[in-house]
Scaffold this motif. Sequence first.
Motif, PDB file in Angstrom:
ATOM      1  N   LEU A  27    -134.733  60.977 -24.975  1.00  0.00           N
ATOM      2  CA  LEU A  27    -135.680  61.538 -25.924  1.00  0.00           C
ATOM      3  C   LEU A  27    -135.531  60.898 -27.306  1.00  0.00           C
ATOM      4  O   LEU A  27    -136.512  60.553 -27.962  1.00  0.00           O
ATOM      5  CB  LEU A  27    -135.483  63.051 -26.038  1.00  0.00           C
ATOM      6  CG  LEU A  27    -136.423  63.802 -26.968  1.00  0.00           C
ATOM      7  CD1 LEU A  27    -137.861  63.703 -26.476  1.00  0.00           C
ATOM      8  CD2 LEU A  27    -136.005  65.253 -27.071  1.00  0.00           C
ATOM      9  N   LEU A  28    -134.288  60.715 -27.738  1.00  0.00           N
ATOM     10  CA  LEU A  28    -134.030  60.217 -29.094  1.00  0.00           C
ATOM     11  C   LEU A  28    -134.178  58.706 -29.229  1.00  0.00           C
ATOM     12  O   LEU A  28    -134.272  58.199 -30.348  1.00  0.00           O
ATOM     13  CB  LEU A  28    -132.634  60.645 -29.540  1.00  0.00           C
ATOM     14  CG  LEU A  28    -132.438  62.154 -29.658  1.00  0.00           C
ATOM     15  CD1 LEU A  28    -130.993  62.474 -30.031  1.00  0.00           C
ATOM     16  CD2 LEU A  28    -133.400  62.763 -30.653  1.00  0.00           C
ATOM     17  N   SER A  29    -134.230  57.979 -28.120  1.00  0.00           N
ATOM     18  CA  SER A  29    -134.312  56.515 -28.225  1.00  0.00           C
ATOM     19  C   SER A  29    -135.576  56.065 -28.947  1.00  0.00           C
ATOM     20  O   SER A  29    -135.577  55.046 -29.631  1.00  0.00           O
ATOM     21  CB  SER A  29    -134.207  55.859 -26.848  1.00  0.00           C
ATOM     22  OG  SER A  29    -135.321  56.187 -26.054  1.00  0.00           O
ATOM     23  N   GLY A  30    -136.642  56.835 -28.840  1.00  0.00           N
ATOM     24  CA  GLY A  30    -137.859  56.503 -29.585  1.00  0.00           C
ATOM     25  C   GLY A  30    -137.649  56.606 -31.080  1.00  0.00           C
ATOM     26  O   GLY A  30    -138.125  55.773 -31.852  1.00  0.00           O
ATOM     27  N   LEU A  88    -127.370  54.079 -38.388  1.00  0.00           N
ATOM     28  CA  LEU A  88    -127.742  55.160 -37.472  1.00  0.00           C
ATOM     29  C   LEU A  88    -126.669  56.245 -37.445  1.00  0.00           C
ATOM     30  O   LEU A  88    -126.991  57.436 -37.370  1.00  0.00           O
ATOM     31  CB  LEU A  88    -127.993  54.605 -36.071  1.00  0.00           C
ATOM     32  CG  LEU A  88    -129.266  53.770 -35.915  1.00  0.00           C
ATOM     33  CD1 LEU A  88    -129.244  53.007 -34.596  1.00  0.00           C
ATOM     34  CD2 LEU A  88    -130.510  54.636 -36.034  1.00  0.00           C
ATOM     35  N   ALA A  89    -125.410  55.840 -37.528  1.00  0.00           N
ATOM     36  CA  ALA A  89    -124.310  56.815 -37.536  1.00  0.00           C
ATOM     37  C   ALA A  89    -124.407  57.739 -38.747  1.00  0.00           C
ATOM     38  O   ALA A  89    -124.077  58.927 -38.657  1.00  0.00           O
ATOM     39  CB  ALA A  89    -122.963  56.098 -37.518  1.00  0.00           C
ATOM     40  N   GLN A  90    -124.886  57.220 -39.871  1.00  0.00           N
ATOM     41  CA  GLN A  90    -125.050  58.056 -41.068  1.00  0.00           C
ATOM     42  C   GLN A  90    -126.097  59.143 -40.852  1.00  0.00           C
ATOM     43  O   GLN A  90    -126.134  60.124 -41.581  1.00  0.00           O
ATOM     44  CB  GLN A  90    -125.438  57.195 -42.273  1.00  0.00           C
ATOM     45  CG  GLN A  90    -124.330  56.304 -42.757  1.00  0.00           C
ATOM     46  CD  GLN A  90    -124.740  55.497 -43.973  1.00  0.00           C
ATOM     47  OE1 GLN A  90    -125.764  55.747 -44.605  1.00  0.00           O
ATOM     48  NE2 GLN A  90    -123.925  54.506 -44.314  1.00  0.00           N
ATOM     49  N   HIS A  91    -126.948  58.957 -39.852  1.00  0.00           N
ATOM     50  CA  HIS A  91    -127.990  59.930 -39.550  1.00  0.00           C
ATOM     51  C   HIS A  91    -127.661  60.744 -38.295  1.00  0.00           C
ATOM     52  O   HIS A  91    -128.525  61.441 -37.761  1.00  0.00           O
ATOM     53  CB  HIS A  91    -129.337  59.231 -39.389  1.00  0.00           C
ATOM     54  CG  HIS A  91    -129.797  58.582 -40.649  1.00  0.00           C
ATOM     55  ND1 HIS A  91    -130.386  59.277 -41.685  1.00  0.00           N
ATOM     56  CD2 HIS A  91    -129.720  57.287 -41.063  1.00  0.00           C
ATOM     57  CE1 HIS A  91    -130.666  58.437 -42.669  1.00  0.00           C
ATOM     58  NE2 HIS A  91    -130.269  57.231 -42.323  1.00  0.00           N
ATOM     59  N   GLY A  92    -126.421  60.618 -37.832  1.00  0.00           N
ATOM     60  CA  GLY A  92    -125.975  61.415 -36.695  1.00  0.00           C
ATOM     61  C   GLY A  92    -126.204  60.799 -35.331  1.00  0.00           C
ATOM     62  O   GLY A  92    -125.936  61.439 -34.321  1.00  0.00           O
ATOM     63  N   TYR A  93    -126.688  59.574 -35.280  1.00  0.00           N
ATOM     64  CA  TYR A  93    -126.884  58.895 -34.001  1.00  0.00           C
ATOM     65  C   TYR A  93    -125.626  58.108 -33.666  1.00  0.00           C
ATOM     66  O   TYR A  93    -125.163  57.313 -34.485  1.00  0.00           O
ATOM     67  CB  TYR A  93    -128.062  57.918 -34.063  1.00  0.00           C
ATOM     68  CG  TYR A  93    -129.400  58.560 -34.308  1.00  0.00           C
ATOM     69  CD1 TYR A  93    -130.098  59.187 -33.289  1.00  0.00           C
ATOM     70  CD2 TYR A  93    -129.976  58.525 -35.579  1.00  0.00           C
ATOM     71  CE1 TYR A  93    -131.336  59.762 -33.512  1.00  0.00           C
ATOM     72  CE2 TYR A  93    -131.215  59.100 -35.814  1.00  0.00           C
ATOM     73  CZ  TYR A  93    -131.890  59.716 -34.778  1.00  0.00           C
ATOM     74  OH  TYR A  93    -133.110  60.281 -35.017  1.00  0.00           O
TER      75      TYR A  93
END
Length: 104
Positions: free
Chosen positions: A6-9, A33-38
Amino acid sequence: MEHQDLLSGFIRLHVLHHATEEGLYGQWMIDELAQHGYRVSPGTLYPMLHSMERKGYLVSRTERAGRTQRRVYRATPYGIEALALAQEKILELFHEVISKSARS
């Protein structure tokens, strides 16, 4: 990463957003991306970047960084157009989701 399909988009859109602003490379994007929780591994991100390049959203070039070389990605005109369309759809979805949650 939980709910990765779901989140890959969202991750692709995040990549495209940054690729329109400046060149990006894989490890920088993983950190961003890690800074945004990914939590995205190189084994996930690099195939995604290569796929986006094959589909015409990104273009890359090799740059020397000290003793190593890194692949730097930028958005193509096609990628910029796709991001603009996605921004419209994101805004539409945002308003729909927020207005429904406000009524609850």
